[in-house]
Design a protein around this motif. Structure first.
Motif, PDB file in Angstrom:
ATOM      1  N   PRO A 142       7.373   1.771 -17.976  1.00 35.69           N
ATOM      2  CA  PRO A 142       8.186   1.977 -16.742  1.00 35.69           C
ATOM      3  C   PRO A 142       7.486   2.259 -15.466  1.00 35.69           C
ATOM      4  O   PRO A 142       7.784   1.898 -14.323  1.00 35.69           O
ATOM      5  CB  PRO A 142       8.569   3.521 -16.999  1.00 35.69           C
ATOM      6  N   ARG A 143       5.971   2.621 -15.557  1.00 33.47           N
ATOM      7  CA  ARG A 143       5.287   2.766 -14.299  1.00 33.47           C
ATOM      8  C   ARG A 143       4.996   1.221 -13.856  1.00 33.47           C
ATOM      9  O   ARG A 143       4.811   1.300 -12.870  1.00 33.47           O
ATOM     10  CB  ARG A 143       3.914   3.612 -14.560  1.00 33.47           C
ATOM     11  N   LEU A 144       4.551   0.549 -14.681  1.00 34.88           N
ATOM     12  CA  LEU A 144       4.281  -0.735 -14.361  1.00 34.88           C
ATOM     13  C   LEU A 144       5.530  -1.383 -13.754  1.00 34.88           C
ATOM     14  O   LEU A 144       5.224  -2.192 -12.616  1.00 34.88           O
ATOM     15  CB  LEU A 144       3.838  -1.681 -15.350  1.00 34.88           C
ATOM     16  N   VAL A 145       6.848  -1.220 -14.158  1.00 31.50           N
ATOM     17  CA  VAL A 145       7.968  -1.960 -13.576  1.00 31.50           C
ATOM     18  C   VAL A 145       8.011  -1.361 -12.004  1.00 31.50           C
ATOM     19  O   VAL A 145       8.553  -1.951 -11.218  1.00 31.50           O
ATOM     20  CB  VAL A 145       8.966  -1.601 -14.427  1.00 31.50           C
ATOM     21  N   HIS A 146       7.817  -0.033 -12.048  1.00 30.18           N
ATOM     22  CA  HIS A 146       7.938   0.502 -10.578  1.00 30.18           C
ATOM     23  C   HIS A 146       6.999  -0.042  -9.708  1.00 30.18           C
ATOM     24  O   HIS A 146       7.367  -0.536  -8.587  1.00 30.18           O
ATOM     25  CB  HIS A 146       7.681   2.028 -10.686  1.00 30.18           C
ATOM     26  N   LEU A 147       5.716  -0.446 -10.158  1.00 32.32           N
ATOM     27  CA  LEU A 147       4.821  -0.928  -9.361  1.00 32.32           C
ATOM     28  C   LEU A 147       4.992  -2.214  -8.770  1.00 32.32           C
ATOM     29  O   LEU A 147       5.059  -2.720  -7.594  1.00 32.32           O
ATOM     30  CB  LEU A 147       3.432  -0.778  -9.815  1.00 32.32           C
ATOM     31  N   ALA A 148       5.711  -3.110  -9.840  1.00 36.49           N
ATOM     32  CA  ALA A 148       6.025  -4.626  -9.542  1.00 36.49           C
ATOM     33  C   ALA A 148       7.068  -4.560  -8.851  1.00 36.49           C
ATOM     34  O   ALA A 148       7.189  -5.802  -8.263  1.00 36.49           O
ATOM     35  CB  ALA A 148       6.245  -5.130 -11.040  1.00 36.49           C
ATOM     36  N   THR A 149       8.185  -3.460  -8.742  1.00 34.17           N
ATOM     37  CA  THR A 149       9.357  -3.962  -7.997  1.00 34.17           C
ATOM     38  C   THR A 149       9.540  -3.240  -6.873  1.00 34.17           C
ATOM     39  O   THR A 149      10.323  -3.308  -6.094  1.00 34.17           O
ATOM     40  CB  THR A 149      10.650  -3.396  -8.823  1.00 34.17           C
ATOM     41  N   ASN A 150       8.303  -2.144  -6.575  1.00 37.98           N
ATOM     42  CA  ASN A 150       8.263  -1.445  -5.339  1.00 37.98           C
ATOM     43  C   ASN A 150       7.862  -2.100  -3.914  1.00 37.98           C
ATOM     44  O   ASN A 150       6.989  -2.724  -3.950  1.00 37.98           O
ATOM     45  CB  ASN A 150       7.400  -0.393  -5.551  1.00 37.98           C
ATOM     46  N   GLU A 151       8.893  -2.482  -3.116  1.00 37.85           N
ATOM     47  CA  GLU A 151       8.756  -3.262  -1.982  1.00 37.85           C
ATOM     48  C   GLU A 151       7.880  -2.642  -0.930  1.00 37.85           C
ATOM     49  O   GLU A 151       7.133  -3.528  -0.056  1.00 37.85           O
ATOM     50  CB  GLU A 151      10.097  -3.506  -1.189  1.00 37.85           C
ATOM     51  N   ASP A 152       7.354  -1.388  -1.163  1.00 39.86           N
ATOM     52  CA  ASP A 152       6.308  -0.685  -0.371  1.00 39.86           C
ATOM     53  C   ASP A 152       5.183  -0.755  -0.840  1.00 39.86           C
ATOM     54  O   ASP A 152       3.856  -0.668  -0.259  1.00 39.86           O
ATOM     55  CB  ASP A 152       6.566   0.541  -0.304  1.00 39.86           C
ATOM     56  N   GLU A 153       5.007  -1.276  -2.136  1.00 37.73           N
ATOM     57  CA  GLU A 153       3.704  -1.653  -2.570  1.00 37.73           C
ATOM     58  C   GLU A 153       2.901  -2.825  -2.195  1.00 37.73           C
ATOM     59  O   GLU A 153       3.598  -3.929  -1.858  1.00 37.73           O
ATOM     60  CB  GLU A 153       3.754  -1.521  -4.303  1.00 37.73           C
ATOM     61  N   HIS A 154       1.698  -2.750  -2.340  1.00 35.66           N
ATOM     62  CA  HIS A 154       0.778  -3.972  -1.656  1.00 35.66           C
ATOM     63  C   HIS A 154       1.234  -5.186  -2.837  1.00 35.66           C
ATOM     64  O   HIS A 154       1.089  -5.071  -3.927  1.00 35.66           O
ATOM     65  CB  HIS A 154      -0.391  -3.736  -1.698  1.00 35.66           C
ATOM     66  N   GLU A 155       1.170  -6.355  -2.062  1.00 38.76           N
ATOM     67  CA  GLU A 155       1.488  -7.662  -3.123  1.00 38.76           C
ATOM     68  C   GLU A 155       0.507  -7.523  -4.371  1.00 38.76           C
ATOM     69  O   GLU A 155       0.984  -8.168  -5.168  1.00 38.76           O
ATOM     70  CB  GLU A 155       1.413  -8.842  -2.138  1.00 38.76           C
ATOM     71  N   ASP A 156      -0.840  -7.609  -3.887  1.00 42.61           N
ATOM     72  CA  ASP A 156      -1.756  -7.609  -5.013  1.00 42.61           C
ATOM     73  C   ASP A 156      -1.345  -6.663  -6.116  1.00 42.61           C
ATOM     74  O   ASP A 156      -1.655  -7.201  -7.318  1.00 42.61           O
ATOM     75  CB  ASP A 156      -3.316  -7.770  -4.614  1.00 42.61           C
ATOM     76  N   VAL A 157      -1.219  -5.520  -5.661  1.00 45.36           N
ATOM     77  CA  VAL A 157      -1.101  -4.489  -6.753  1.00 45.36           C
ATOM     78  C   VAL A 157       0.396  -4.938  -7.718  1.00 45.36           C
ATOM     79  O   VAL A 157       0.330  -4.866  -9.058  1.00 45.36           O
ATOM     80  CB  VAL A 157      -0.601  -3.209  -6.266  1.00 45.36           C
ATOM     81  N   ARG A 158       1.334  -5.356  -6.933  1.00 45.65           N
ATOM     82  CA  ARG A 158       2.459  -5.782  -7.532  1.00 45.65           C
ATOM     83  C   ARG A 158       2.342  -6.901  -8.492  1.00 45.65           C
ATOM     84  O   ARG A 158       2.875  -6.891  -9.721  1.00 45.65           O
ATOM     85  CB  ARG A 158       3.580  -6.242  -6.650  1.00 45.65           C
ATOM     86  N   ARG A 159       1.471  -7.837  -8.228  1.00 44.81           N
ATOM     87  CA  ARG A 159       1.157  -9.246  -8.975  1.00 44.81           C
ATOM     88  C   ARG A 159       0.531  -8.849 -10.250  1.00 44.81           C
ATOM     89  O   ARG A 159       0.793  -9.352 -11.211  1.00 44.81           O
ATOM     90  CB  ARG A 159       0.562 -10.133  -8.274  1.00 44.81           C
ATOM     91  N   LYS A 160      -0.289  -7.764  -9.931  1.00 40.37           N
ATOM     92  CA  LYS A 160      -1.251  -7.372 -11.395  1.00 40.37           C
ATOM     93  C   LYS A 160      -0.149  -6.608 -12.239  1.00 40.37           C
ATOM     94  O   LYS A 160      -0.608  -6.649 -13.678  1.00 40.37           O
ATOM     95  CB  LYS A 160      -2.527  -6.548 -10.910  1.00 40.37           C
ATOM     96  N   ALA A 161       0.603  -5.992 -11.607  1.00 40.40           N
ATOM     97  CA  ALA A 161       1.467  -5.148 -12.821  1.00 40.40           C
ATOM     98  C   ALA A 161       2.400  -6.178 -13.248  1.00 40.40           C
ATOM     99  O   ALA A 161       2.667  -5.919 -14.497  1.00 40.40           O
ATOM    100  CB  ALA A 161       2.456  -4.062 -11.666  1.00 40.40           C
ATOM    101  N   VAL A 162       2.874  -7.205 -12.622  1.00 37.16           N
ATOM    102  CA  VAL A 162       3.648  -8.165 -13.443  1.00 37.16           C
ATOM    103  C   VAL A 162       2.825  -8.919 -14.321  1.00 37.16           C
ATOM    104  O   VAL A 162       3.203  -9.284 -15.618  1.00 37.16           O
ATOM    105  CB  VAL A 162       3.930  -9.443 -12.409  1.00 37.16           C
ATOM    106  N   TYR A 163       1.540  -8.860 -14.196  1.00 35.37           N
ATOM    107  CA  TYR A 163       0.597  -9.567 -15.300  1.00 35.37           C
ATOM    108  C   TYR A 163       0.475  -8.689 -16.481  1.00 35.37           C
ATOM    109  O   TYR A 163       0.485  -9.101 -17.453  1.00 35.37           O
ATOM    110  CB  TYR A 163      -0.712  -9.926 -14.551  1.00 35.37           C
ATOM    111  N   ALA A 164       0.302  -7.472 -16.219  1.00 37.27           N
ATOM    112  CA  ALA A 164       0.287  -6.415 -16.994  1.00 37.27           C
ATOM    113  C   ALA A 164       1.632  -6.362 -18.110  1.00 37.27           C
ATOM    114  O   ALA A 164       1.466  -6.396 -19.355  1.00 37.27           O
ATOM    115  CB  ALA A 164       0.045  -5.038 -16.604  1.00 37.27           C
ATOM    116  N   LEU A 165       2.785  -6.354 -17.367  1.00 34.26           N
ATOM    117  CA  LEU A 165       4.049  -6.500 -18.246  1.00 34.26           C
ATOM    118  C   LEU A 165       4.136  -7.625 -18.825  1.00 34.26           C
ATOM    119  O   LEU A 165       4.765  -7.636 -19.881  1.00 34.26           O
ATOM    120  CB  LEU A 165       5.152  -6.215 -17.040  1.00 34.26           C
TER     121      LEU A 165
END
Length: 215
Positions: A142-165
Motif C-alpha cells: 500500500p505504501r508503494l502504491v501511494h508513492l507511485a500514484t502521488n502526483e506531488d511525489e518526485h518522478e524518480d521516486v514514483r518510478r522506483k516505486a513502480v519498479y518495486a511493485l
C-alpha cells in the motif's frame, strides 16, 4: 581470536600446507573451510554483518555523524548484497524489513527512491521475500502504491516505486490482488490481473509509468 577459530585456522593451514600436499602419506584435507568461513575465522565481516551495518547507517538519525551521502552509499552497498537470493531471504531473520520500509516515509526523496529500489531488488523473482513484503501490511505494497500514484511525489521516486511493485507482484497473486485493490482506492481503473500473465502485468505497470510521464 578465540580458541575455536584459532584451532580451525591452524587445522586448515596444516592440511593445505605445501609439505602436506606433497606428502603421499598425508591424509586428504578434512576441513570444509570455505572462503566465507575463512573470512569469519580471520575476523572479516560476513554478508549478514555488512547488511546490518548498512541498515544501521541508513536508518540513523545522527545527522552530525552520518550524511545523506553516507546513507546513499550504504543503500548502494545494501542493494548489491541483496541481489543474492540468500541474502535477500536473510533480511527477515536479521530484522531488516521494518527499518528498511520505514525509509519510504523519509523526508529526503533520494532516500525514498533508494528504499524502493532496494525493495524491488529484494523481491524480484523471490516468492519468500514477496511473501515477507506482503506480510508487512500497510507499510509494504500500500505504501508503494501511494508513492507511485502521488502526483506531488518526485518522478524518480514514483518510478522506483513502480519498479518495486512490478517485482513484488509478478508471479505472486496475493500481492497482485492487493496492488489492484490499492490502485482502485486511489481512483485508478484496474481489473483483476493474473500475476502469471506477463502481458497483463506489463499492461498495468506500463499504464502507471505513462501516467507518471504525463504528470
Amino acid at each position: 581470536m578465540d580458541d575455536k577459530r584459532l584451532n580451525g585456522l591452524l587445522k586448515w593451514s596444516i592440511e593445505n600446507s605445501e609439505n602436506s600436499r606433497n606428502d603421499p602419506n598425508a591424509k586428504p584435507p578434512t576441513s570444509d573451510l570455505t572462503p566465507e568461513l575463512l573470512a569469519s575465522i580471520m575476523g572479516g565481516p560476513s554478508d549478514a554483518d555488512l547488511m546490518k551495518a548498512a541498515i544501521e547507517i541508513i536508518s540513523s538519525n545522527d545527522q552530525e555523524q552520518i550524511s545523506l551521502e553516507d546513507k546513499l552509499i550504504a543503500f548502494d552497498n545494501f542493494e548489491q548484497l541483496i541481489e543474492s537470493l540468500d541474502n535477500a531471504n536473510n533480511m527477515a531473520n536479521l530484522g531488516l524489513w521494518t527499518p528498511l520500509l520505514e525509509q519510504l516515509h523519509h523526508e529526503e526523496r533520494e532516500v525514498r527512491k533508494m528504499t524502493a529500489w532496494c525493495i524491488g531488488t529484494a523481491v524480484q523473482n523471490n516468492v519468500r521475500t514477496q511473501e515477507r513484503l506482503l506480510a508487512m501490511g500497510e507499510h509494504g505494497v500500500p505504501r508503494l502504491v501511494h508513492l507511485a500514484t502521488n502526483e506531488d511525489e518526485h518522478e524518480d521516486v514514483r518510478r522506483k516505486a513502480v519498479y518495486a511493485l512490478s517485482s513484488a507482484c509478478r508471479n505472486y497473486q496475493p500481492a497482485m490482488d492487493l496492488f489492484v485493490e490499492e490502485l482502485t482506492k486511489k481512483g485508478h481503473e484496474a481489473a483483476k490481473v493474473d500475476a502469471t500473465d506477463m502481458e497483463q502485468v506489463d499492461q498495468i505497470v506500463h499504464g502507471l509509468r505513462e501516467k507518471i510521464k504525463k504528470a
